[in-house]
Motif scaffolding. Structure first.
Motif, short mmCIF file in Angstrom:
data_model
loop_
_atom_site.label_atom_id
_atom_site.label_comp_id
_atom_site.label_asym_id
_atom_site.label_seq_id
_atom_site.Cartn_x
_atom_site.Cartn_y
_atom_site.Cartn_z
N LEU A 69 42.40 21.54 49.37
CA LEU A 69 43.19 22.26 50.37
C LEU A 69 44.16 23.23 49.70
CD1 LEU A 69 43.99 22.75 53.30
CD2 LEU A 69 45.58 20.82 53.12
N LEU A 70 44.77 22.79 48.61
CA LEU A 70 45.63 23.68 47.84
C LEU A 70 44.87 24.93 47.40
CD1 LEU A 70 48.46 23.90 46.47
CD2 LEU A 70 47.46 22.70 44.52
N VAL A 95 37.88 18.79 41.50
CA VAL A 95 38.68 19.72 40.71
C VAL A 95 38.91 21.01 41.49
CG1 VAL A 95 38.85 20.98 38.53
CG2 VAL A 95 37.68 18.76 38.60
N ALA A 96 40.16 21.45 41.55
CA ALA A 96 40.50 22.76 42.10
C ALA A 96 40.92 23.66 40.94
CB ALA A 96 41.63 22.64 43.11
N VAL A 97 40.19 24.75 40.75
CA VAL A 97 40.49 25.70 39.68
C VAL A 97 41.47 26.73 40.24
CG1 VAL A 97 39.51 27.36 38.05
CG2 VAL A 97 38.19 25.34 38.73
N MET A 98 42.66 26.79 39.66
CA MET A 98 43.76 27.51 40.30
C MET A 98 44.02 28.91 39.74
SD MET A 98 44.41 25.40 42.63
CE MET A 98 45.84 26.21 43.33
N SER A 99 43.09 29.44 38.99
CA SER A 99 43.21 30.81 38.51
C SER A 99 41.83 31.27 38.07
CB SER A 99 44.21 30.90 37.35
OG SER A 99 44.41 32.24 36.95
N ALA A 100 41.69 32.56 37.80
CA ALA A 100 40.44 33.05 37.22
C ALA A 100 40.24 32.40 35.86
CB ALA A 100 40.49 34.57 37.08
N VAL A 101 39.02 31.93 35.58
CA VAL A 101 38.78 31.15 34.36
C VAL A 101 38.77 32.03 33.12
CG1 VAL A 101 37.14 29.67 33.17
CG2 VAL A 101 37.55 29.35 35.61
N LYS A 102 38.12 33.18 33.21
CA LYS A 102 37.84 33.96 32.00
C LYS A 102 39.07 34.27 31.16
CE LYS A 102 35.02 37.86 30.44
NZ LYS A 102 34.18 39.00 30.86
N ARG A 151 32.27 35.23 46.27
CA ARG A 151 33.61 35.38 46.82
C ARG A 151 33.59 35.37 48.34
NH1 ARG A 151 36.93 36.36 42.58
NH2 ARG A 151 38.58 37.47 43.67
N ALA A 152 32.53 35.90 48.93
CA ALA A 152 32.38 35.81 50.38
C ALA A 152 32.23 34.35 50.79
CB ALA A 152 31.17 36.62 50.83
N HIS A 153 31.41 33.62 50.05
CA HIS A 153 31.19 32.21 50.41
C HIS A 153 32.49 31.42 50.31
CE1 HIS A 153 28.25 28.92 51.08
NE2 HIS A 153 29.24 28.21 50.60
N GLU A 154 33.31 31.74 49.34
CA GLU A 154 34.57 31.00 49.19
C GLU A 154 35.50 31.24 50.37
OE1 GLU A 154 38.28 30.69 46.06
OE2 GLU A 154 36.25 30.99 45.27
N LEU A 155 35.56 32.48 50.85
CA LEU A 155 36.40 32.72 52.03
C LEU A 155 35.79 32.05 53.26
CD1 LEU A 155 39.04 33.90 52.86
CD2 LEU A 155 37.94 36.11 53.23
N ARG A 199 45.28 28.98 48.68
CA ARG A 199 45.41 30.05 47.70
C ARG A 199 44.34 31.11 47.93
NH1 ARG A 199 42.96 31.37 42.85
NH2 ARG A 199 44.30 32.31 41.27
N SER A 200 43.10 30.65 48.16
CA SER A 200 41.99 31.58 48.36
C SER A 200 42.14 32.38 49.65
CB SER A 200 40.67 30.81 48.38
OG SER A 200 40.41 30.24 47.12
N ALA A 201 42.75 31.77 50.67
CA ALA A 201 42.97 32.50 51.92
C ALA A 201 43.77 33.77 51.66
CB ALA A 201 43.70 31.60 52.92
N VAL A 202 44.76 33.66 50.76
CA VAL A 202 45.58 34.83 50.45
C VAL A 202 44.83 35.80 49.54
CG1 VAL A 202 47.71 35.59 49.34
CG2 VAL A 202 47.72 33.53 50.75
N LEU A 203 44.29 35.30 48.43
CA LEU A 203 43.70 36.21 47.45
C LEU A 203 42.40 36.83 47.94
CD1 LEU A 203 44.41 34.39 44.07
CD2 LEU A 203 45.59 36.32 45.10
N LYS A 204 41.51 36.04 48.53
CA LYS A 204 40.27 36.62 49.05
C LYS A 204 40.54 37.45 50.29
CE LYS A 204 37.96 34.49 45.85
NZ LYS A 204 39.03 33.64 45.30
N GLY A 205 41.58 37.07 51.05
CA GLY A 205 41.96 37.90 52.19
C GLY A 205 42.47 39.25 51.73
N LEU A 206 43.29 39.27 50.67
CA LEU A 206 43.75 40.54 50.11
C LEU A 206 42.57 41.36 49.59
CD1 LEU A 206 46.97 39.55 48.12
CD2 LEU A 206 46.83 41.13 50.06
#
Length: 288
Positions: A167-168, A119-126, A230-234, A172-179
């Protein structure tokens, strides 16, 4: 049908609350944190508390892992041998395609009759709860969709081998966590001289339709709350790009910045009272 949740943090509790409100009746959770506060949170969400991982997995038709990418494989190893034949194991963690495939291999090796959904979660869950957009692959993807979609879950099945959905998510995380890393670096430097608001004013003036100030504060706030995760995800993004033969020139720099923030956060006895104080602490923590 019984749903078991491994890990009962922010994401799992939000999904559980939404499913309960939508009419899903049988849910249980297990978390390595066994404190009274965690158990009370489960009760408030209408979720039973399992006393062990083994118990949770043995009694569940669908097992959802919502831990962290760093322990996703270890949790799968601990759970796999207790899965019922035909049970569905769904990994919701923000992992690279390689880790998603490894989790699937662990499940299939221990219980060949089990099904696996990556499963790829494609937005913040909360903000979304159980309606958070999900993209899923694996031989259990359609079974997960069929089970949860009637309760309002938004699940897109991605055909093909395990890894496409991950991969999708990683791109996405490359952009958001990079920002996030970029905003942390720029705003911490600006805050050291008291001009962070001036920087944000300038950004909003340059992109008046996009509200970069709101995005910046949101990402800084998320970093304060979940710096290590969030560091681990990047870091997973960096590994993914390398596996594709691409040099992670930008992602690796962002990963180092988020690692720095996570180290600062871990060194604090008392958390910052707000995001501005967090930026001030980061600005002072040059040596960490």
């Amino acid at each position: 049908m019984r749903l078991g949740l491994i890990g009962f943090g922010e994401a799992a509790s939000a999904i559980a609350r939404g499913l309960k409100q939508a009419g899903w009746s049988s849910m249980a959770a297990y978390d390595a944190v066994q404190g009274d506060a965690m158990k009370a949170k489960a009760r408030d969400a209408g979720v039973e508390w399992a006393t062990s991982l083994d118990e949770l997995v043995r009694q569940s038709d669908i097992v959802c892992s919502l831990v962290t990418a760093g322990v996703a494989v270890d949790v799968a190893k601990a759970a796999a041998s207790h899965l019922r034949p035909g049970a569905l194991y769904a990994d919701f963690n923000s992992c690279s395609p390689a880790v998603k495939r490894e989790v699937g291999d662990v499940i299939k090796s221990a219980q060949p009759a089990a099904r696996y959904a990556a499963v790829a979660v494609m937005s913040a869950v909360k903000p979304h709860g159980h309606r958070v957009p999900l993209v899923v692959d694996g031989d259990g993807a359609r079974a997960l969709q069929e089970a949860l979609a009637p309760y309002g879950c938004r699940i897109e099945v991605l055909d093909g081998e395990v890894g496409g959905a991950a991969l999708l998510k990683m791109c996405r995380s490359a952009v958001l966590k990079g920002l996030e890393a970029l905003f942390l670096e720029a705003l911490a430097a600006a805050e050291s001289l008291g001009v962070a608001d001036r920087v944000l004013d300038s950004l909003d003036a340059s992109f008046p339709e996009h509200h970069l100030r709101d995005l910046a504060w949101y990402l800084v706030e998320r970093n304060l709350a979940h710096a290590e995760r969030r560091a681990h995800e990047l870091g997973e993004v960096v590994d993914t790009l390398r596996s594709l033969g691409m040099a992670p020139l930008v992602a690796e720099g962002g990963y180092r910045r988020l690692q720095h923030a996570a180290a600062v956060r871990a060194s604090l006895n008392d958390p910052p009272k707000d995001v501005r104080q967090w930026l001030q602490m980061l600005a002072r923590a040059h040596g960490i």
